[in-house]
Design a protein around this motif. Structure first.
Motif, mmCIF file in Angstrom:
data_model
loop_
_atom_site.group_PDB
_atom_site.id
_atom_site.type_symbol
_atom_site.label_atom_id
_atom_site.label_comp_id
_atom_site.label_asym_id
_atom_site.label_seq_id
_atom_site.Cartn_x
_atom_site.Cartn_y
_atom_site.Cartn_z
ATOM 1 N N LEU A 86 -2.032 6.491 -9.270
ATOM 2 C CA LEU A 86 -2.159 5.866 -7.821
ATOM 3 C C LEU A 86 -3.694 6.564 -7.809
ATOM 4 C CD1 LEU A 86 0.664 6.415 -5.987
ATOM 5 C CD2 LEU A 86 0.262 4.633 -7.254
ATOM 6 N N VAL A 87 -4.470 5.927 -7.013
ATOM 7 C CA VAL A 87 -5.865 6.522 -6.394
ATOM 8 C C VAL A 87 -5.930 6.707 -5.228
ATOM 9 C CG1 VAL A 87 -7.149 4.374 -6.602
ATOM 10 C CG2 VAL A 87 -8.359 6.477 -6.917
ATOM 11 N N PRO A 91 -9.997 8.729 3.174
ATOM 12 C CA PRO A 91 -10.874 9.931 3.049
ATOM 13 C C PRO A 91 -10.331 11.108 2.767
ATOM 14 C CG PRO A 91 -11.340 8.344 5.247
ATOM 15 C CD PRO A 91 -10.157 8.233 4.547
ATOM 16 N N ARG A 92 -8.911 11.516 3.096
ATOM 17 C CA ARG A 92 -8.416 12.654 2.843
ATOM 18 C C ARG A 92 -6.880 12.332 2.540
ATOM 19 N NH1 ARG A 92 -10.431 17.062 1.046
ATOM 20 N NH2 ARG A 92 -9.249 18.687 1.852
ATOM 21 N N PRO A 123 11.060 4.597 2.248
ATOM 22 C CA PRO A 123 9.805 3.466 2.618
ATOM 23 C C PRO A 123 8.694 4.106 3.323
ATOM 24 C CG PRO A 123 12.043 2.780 3.629
ATOM 25 C CD PRO A 123 12.105 4.319 3.052
ATOM 26 N N GLY A 124 7.755 3.694 2.508
ATOM 27 C CA GLY A 124 5.958 4.198 3.005
ATOM 28 C C GLY A 124 5.591 5.540 2.419
ATOM 29 N N TRP A 125 6.353 6.096 1.373
ATOM 30 C CA TRP A 125 6.241 7.033 0.534
ATOM 31 C C TRP A 125 6.192 7.062 -1.074
ATOM 32 C CZ3 TRP A 125 4.508 11.546 2.814
ATOM 33 C CH2 TRP A 125 4.629 11.686 4.243
ATOM 34 N N ALA A 126 5.285 7.689 -1.714
ATOM 35 C CA ALA A 126 5.598 7.670 -3.351
ATOM 36 C C ALA A 126 5.638 9.013 -3.744
ATOM 37 C CB ALA A 126 4.600 7.039 -3.910
ATOM 38 N N LYS A 127 6.545 9.450 -4.743
ATOM 39 C CA LYS A 127 6.738 10.467 -5.472
ATOM 40 C C LYS A 127 5.509 10.742 -6.399
ATOM 41 C CE LYS A 127 9.636 14.158 -7.258
ATOM 42 N NZ LYS A 127 11.147 14.636 -7.776
ATOM 43 N N VAL A 128 4.678 11.638 -6.332
ATOM 44 C CA VAL A 128 3.458 11.711 -7.296
ATOM 45 C C VAL A 128 3.403 13.178 -7.829
ATOM 46 C CG1 VAL A 128 2.179 9.889 -6.059
ATOM 47 C CG2 VAL A 128 1.748 12.435 -5.542
ATOM 48 N N ARG A 129 2.512 13.267 -8.859
ATOM 49 C CA ARG A 129 2.007 14.644 -9.562
ATOM 50 C C ARG A 129 0.659 14.696 -9.675
ATOM 51 N NH1 ARG A 129 4.895 13.964 -13.984
ATOM 52 N NH2 ARG A 129 6.901 15.111 -13.114
ATOM 53 N N ALA A 140 1.988 6.016 1.256
ATOM 54 C CA ALA A 140 1.783 4.866 0.704
ATOM 55 C C ALA A 140 0.338 4.425 1.028
ATOM 56 C CB ALA A 140 2.797 3.769 0.490
ATOM 57 N N THR A 141 0.150 4.524 2.315
ATOM 58 C CA THR A 141 -0.961 3.981 3.110
ATOM 59 C C THR A 141 -2.467 4.874 2.577
ATOM 60 O OG1 THR A 141 -0.770 5.208 5.097
ATOM 61 C CG2 THR A 141 0.070 3.165 5.147
ATOM 62 N N GLN A 142 -2.317 5.909 1.936
ATOM 63 C CA GLN A 142 -3.406 6.923 1.566
ATOM 64 C C GLN A 142 -3.784 6.500 0.020
ATOM 65 O OE1 GLN A 142 -1.715 10.837 2.585
ATOM 66 N NE2 GLN A 142 -2.561 10.827 4.344
ATOM 67 N N VAL A 143 -2.957 5.704 -0.725
ATOM 68 C CA VAL A 143 -3.352 5.520 -1.965
ATOM 69 C C VAL A 143 -3.240 3.904 -2.257
ATOM 70 C CG1 VAL A 143 -2.425 7.721 -2.811
ATOM 71 C CG2 VAL A 143 -0.908 5.933 -2.479
#
Length: 146
Positions: A86-87, A91-92, A123-129, A140-143
């Motif tokens: 994901l990118v 802005p932050r 809902p609205g979240w993703a697990k990332v590394r 999810a709204t940040q990526v």
């Protein structure tokens, strides 16, 4: 009558699955994006490793893709891998310890930083590394790339 309703519902489910969005990430250090599905096409720009793209069309070893800014272009299929990233488009962005707004922030990220997508969360979240190893949850709204 019930049979027709069941058939209609199953067809809707199949159509929905066919329309599922397919995201992949660039797996080579840099890949060329073209205006046509051929190396003879005009070279538009380079896209770096770990950049997520949405696959729009598949054609004989070529993929028409959309990037986070909405640009459409062609890329050789061999340049993409199955690992999803994901990118950050905000802005932050913050990777948090859990999928709650009040959870502790593990890492703050700038725009355009890529993170590995592990799995969907609540809902609205993703697990990332993150590349430094920090694993947690991002809004999810940040990526882009989900």
């Amino acid at each position: 009558m019930w049979r027709r309703a069941l058939v209609a519902l199953s067809l809707i489910g199949v159509a929905g699955a066919a329309l599922a969005i397919d995201y992949r990430s660039v797996s080579v250090p840099a890949a060329i994006l073209y205006d046509a599905p051929s190396q003879a096409g005009k070279k538009l720009y380079l896209i770096k490793a770990q950049t997520p793209v949405e696959i729009v069309v598949r054609l004989d070893g070529w993929l028409k893709v959309r990037d986070a800014e909405g640009t459409l272009a062609w890329i050789e299929a061999k340049s993409l891998g199955d690992k999803r990233t994901l990118v950050v488009t905000a802005p932050r962005a913050e990777i948090r310890q859990s999928d709650k707004d009040e959870a502790a922030v593990l890492v703050e990220l700038d725009k355009w930083v890529a993170v590995e997508f592990i799995e969907p969360a609540s809902p609205g979240w993703a697990k990332v590394r993150h590349r430094d190893g920090a694993t947690g949850y991002i809004r999810a709204t940040q990526v882009w790339g989900l």
